[in-house]
Design a protein around this motif. Structure first.
Motif, PDB file in Angstrom:
ATOM      1  N   LEU A 147     -36.174  -8.147  33.587  1.00  0.00           N
ATOM      2  CA  LEU A 147     -37.524  -7.724  33.205  1.00  0.00           C
ATOM      3  C   LEU A 147     -37.475  -6.489  32.318  1.00  0.00           C
TER       4      LEU A 147
ATOM      5  N   TRP B 297     -38.662  -6.537  28.571  1.00  0.00           N
ATOM      6  CA  TRP B 297     -39.798  -5.644  28.297  1.00  0.00           C
ATOM      7  C   TRP B 297     -39.470  -4.728  27.121  1.00  0.00           C
TER       8      TRP B 297
ATOM      9  N   ARG C  17     -46.372  -6.658  26.997  1.00  0.00           N
ATOM     10  CA  ARG C  17     -44.903  -6.710  27.025  1.00  0.00           C
ATOM     11  C   ARG C  17     -44.414  -7.256  28.368  1.00  0.00           C
ATOM     12  N   LEU C  18     -45.122  -6.903  29.459  1.00  0.00           N
ATOM     13  CA  LEU C  18     -44.755  -7.414  30.772  1.00  0.00           C
ATOM     14  C   LEU C  18     -44.988  -8.918  30.849  1.00  0.00           C
TER      15      LEU C  18
ATOM     16  N   ALA D 284     -42.293 -10.598  28.987  1.00  0.00           N
ATOM     17  CA  ALA D 284     -41.036 -10.555  29.744  1.00  0.00           C
ATOM     18  C   ALA D 284     -41.030 -11.600  30.857  1.00  0.00           C
TER      19      ALA D 284
END
Length: 443
Positions: A235, A239, A249-250, A253
């Motif tokens: 992650l 990210w 972005r999360l 990811a």
């Protein structure tokens, strides 16, 4: 089988703390077929017996519980009490008087509410009999056979052979302890199945098997240490590579190909837990079963046992405080001095154990991150169990899982086989020492 069959079948009546009390009372209740002499002998035996109080784990005389039978009978309907007495008698008739008394000095029924879904439903299929108990005792061999098949499916014959050799030479987990018992090896099958499914690219099924194993015995939850480290590392990596706002972005990811297997593993575990926990509430009579289980587990945390193993056992060891020095059969509680010494030693060694466990956790996490394969992370997570919790020796059958690392690094399998050989050597040496001592005393 006595503990897990009766404990599961009558869980609503017995909970975790009334098994010995109510079985002793059943002993002291006259049955239709009893002659005066038979009943008098059994009653006298029950009155002389010392029973472990499962609320405190202390040995106590039976005077108080025999004086207040309503504390047990009030938990049963008349029909269920008759069934319970029949089942207790079935077990009693198959034990010697000495062995029967030893059972009441053990530490009770300790299964999880989720284990009791199958445990209770199967036990309640009929009264205790040779046929029923014999059939239930066949479940574990079937789990063993299923485990061997799963190992071959995921790791091939060589990988399965090394893992099964490690299990076969695992002296602490030898068949002596729970072999032939009732549903005591389900957790091992599902722990192995979780790793096998990850190896074969089935993370969703692996997550479901992992959740069931953890809810059956709790300690398999540490299998997740490696996969969790891999998930967090991936992650962070994804990210950092993504663009946009932090939340975007999360999401990027989480949707990435590298993270997807880990997400599916977590999803499988959550779905299985969402099914199993409500089902256990139905079978066990609601949330109180979980409160009772946690209280029972905490009680056992403060009860040293002679077959405990783990980091806590190691740091609490003192040569002058071993069982043969502090055990006394003439004392009201023969192991009391030894238990007190172990608890005191643990209090002085807790900081050392905590530091060692954290160091081991870091090693496992870094190893999993470096390998980046979920099944490797899971096998490393299982290897962390001895650092995290103190278990009775037969649960060290979990070493079959780290042995699977042989397919990635041959040293892992070789090291565990050497460990098994060393354990067997120590066992044989101790047998010879004790035998020589006995012959010397006899002569």
């Amino acid at each position: 089988t006595f503990h897990y069959y009766l404990g599961a079948k009558y869980f609503r009546e017995l909970s975790y703390d009334r098994l010995y009390d109510c079985a002793t009372l059943a002993d002291a209740t006259r049955e239709a077929a009893d002659s005066d002499a038979t009943f008098a002998a059994r009653l006298a035996h029950a009155e002389r017996r010392k029973v472990r109080n499962l609320r405190t784990n202390e040995l106590e005389p039976t005077t108080e519980l025999l004086a207040h039978p309503e504390r047990c009978t009030a938990q049963f309907t008349p029909e269920r009490w008759r069934e319970f007495r029949h089942d207790v008698a079935w077990f009693r008739d198959r034990e010697s008087a000495g062995r029967w008394d030893e059972i009441f000095a053990d530490h009770g029924f300790n299964a999880t509410p989720v284990w009791n879904i199958a445990g209770s439903l199967l036990a309640n299929l009929g009264p205790a009999s040779d046929r029923q108990i014999g059939t239930l005792a066949l479940i574990d061999p079937l789990y063993f056979a299923g485990m061997a098949a799963v190992l071959v499916w995921a790791f091939g014959v060589p990988g399965a052979a090394v893992a099964l050799l490690v299990l076969a030479t695992d002296f602490p987990a030898r068949f002596f302890w729970t072999g032939g018992a009732y549903l005591r090896w389900d957790w091992l099958f599902f722990t192995v199945a979780a790793v096998a499914c990850l190896r074969r690219g089935r993370p969703y099924l692996g997550g479901a098997a992992f959740a069931y194993a953890a809810l059956l015995r709790i300690f398999p939850i540490f299998l997740a240490v490696g996969p969790a480290a891999i998930l967090l590392a991936e992650l962070v990596r994804q990210w950092r590579a993504a663009s946009g706002r932090p939340l975007e972005r999360l999401r990027t990811a989480l949707a990435s190909e590298a993270v997807r297997p880990s997400v599916r593993f977590v999803a499988g575990a959550l779905v299985a837990a969402a099914v199993l926990i409500p089902a256990s509430l139905v079978v066990n009579g609601g949330p109180p079963a979980y409160r009772q289980f946690f209280a029972n587990t905490i009680k056992h945390q403060h009860t040293p046992l002679t077959n405990h193993m783990g980091l806590r056992t190691v740091v609490s060891f003192r040569p002058a405080e071993v069982g043969r020095e502090l055990h006394s059969e003439s004392a009201p509680e023969p192991w009391e001095r030894w238990k007190e010494a172990r608890l005191a030693a643990w209090g002085r060694s807790r900081a050392l154990a905590t530091g060692s466990a954290l160091a081991a956790l870091l090693v496992v996490a870094l190893g999993a991150i470096r390998q980046r394969e979920l099944w490797v992370g899971a096998a490393l997570g299982v290897a962390f169990i001895p650092f995290a919790v103190e278990l009775t020796s037969y649960y060290y059958a979990f070493l079959v899982v780290p042995a699977l690392l042989w397919t990635a690094r041959r040293e892992a399998g070789i090291a565990l086989l050497l460990l098994g050989a060393f354990g067997l050597f120590v066992s044989r040496s101790e047998e010879r020492r004790v035998g020589k001592e006995c012959r010397s005393r006899w002569s």
